[in-house]
Design a protein around this motif. Sequence first.
Motif: not given
Length: 450
Positions: A124-130
């Motif tokens: 879920l946190a990686f979605v923001g990174e992408m």
Amino acid sequence: MFRSLAVRNFRLFVVGQLFSVTGTWTMFVAQDWLVLSLSGDSGTQLAVVTTLQFLPVLLLTLHGGTLADARDRRMLLLAANATAAALSALVYGAAVAAQPRLWQIYVFAAAIGVVNAVEGPARLAFVGEMVGPDLLPNASALSGAYFNVARVGGPALAGLLIGRFGPVPVFALNAVSYAATVTSLLLMRESELHRPPGPRPRRTGGVRDGLAHVRGRRDLLLPLTLLACVCLFGFNFQLALPLLAKTEFGVGAESFGLLTSAVAAGSLAAALVTTARTGRPRAGVVIGAATAFGLCETGAGLTPTFASTLPALAAVGFTATYFAQATNHHVQLGTDRRYRGRVIALYLLILQGAAPLGSLPLSRLIELLGPRAALWTGGTLSLTAAVTALCLHRAGTRRTRSSTEKAERPRPDSNLWPLSIAGDGDGDGRTFTALPRPDPMGGQEEPTAR
């Protein structure tokens, strides 16, 4: 609706996840069917497996959120998906070599729970990174959409495979499906990820710091508490579905897959609806969604036939996902960036870990009153929690408004406007600063929010 798919890294991620999550849902259906076959249709044994699968989530997800804040999230996801593939392959190999045993399913469920405790917050946190902060609401909603597409196709496919080949080969299919996510992560361009410059800090504060942040924010605490109550009482409807299929309607694996797919179809519709969201939903939206879910689940427990149960379960899936997404967006978009990984972990801990706490007592209720009782009891208790949250929210809003009015009223014996009015009850972070009282001749402006 699909604007975040213009980002190449996120597009790769969605394709990989679609295959992988479909395989995971086929495995969940096969696992439940295998447990019922080995235990003589025991709801208690099914609840034990559910508890073992989600207990690690309950114990370890907050630490997984700390890892997501301190480590490379892409590498965490690579390791988690490779481990899950190996575990599923081991179960398939053990079942092919000899008659499958319940204890093997228990060990597998617990091990997958450990993997999910690490993978969930990082994903879920990686979605923001992408995609970056501007596209985060849309990308988060699309993540829910692909998840629910997999929930529609996975159980239906599992029903066909189980009916033709039995549940064991489904574990092999699940092991292969993880290759899609691993490949998508390897193909990503690191230069296009939205990361702050410099190395990622090894220490970002601990679990206690994240909990303290939530405890000091009423606008986060109330929706998360409501989520905990609804998950504890209402989100155990998946436990009732296999028993509803076998004992109430007397149908086989194919029709059981249809019941699960009906829930998933409603969830998919809700995920697509929420892609239009561009900002943070208010607390009233979260509470209203919980109220609708309680009403729909209660109604699903009272439907008399298999045909009428399908649309009722679709409504349950729609309201459940809309409520979960509204809570996710309300919490994530209102959280300080420094604590986002840990707050997401707390959200996931509640969403995935509260249900097992209610599964064992619910299984006893099912054995006494039948699987329908799990639905109408969960719906009634969820509705009660939503009404209570509404009363608390309104009381808090009245207190905040009263405090604001008192603080904004100038004192006759002071040359200053009031100090420090923090927040507006929805956690938007506004403050008012003490400024001189306006000069009747126009020499000083009134205090403004910042």
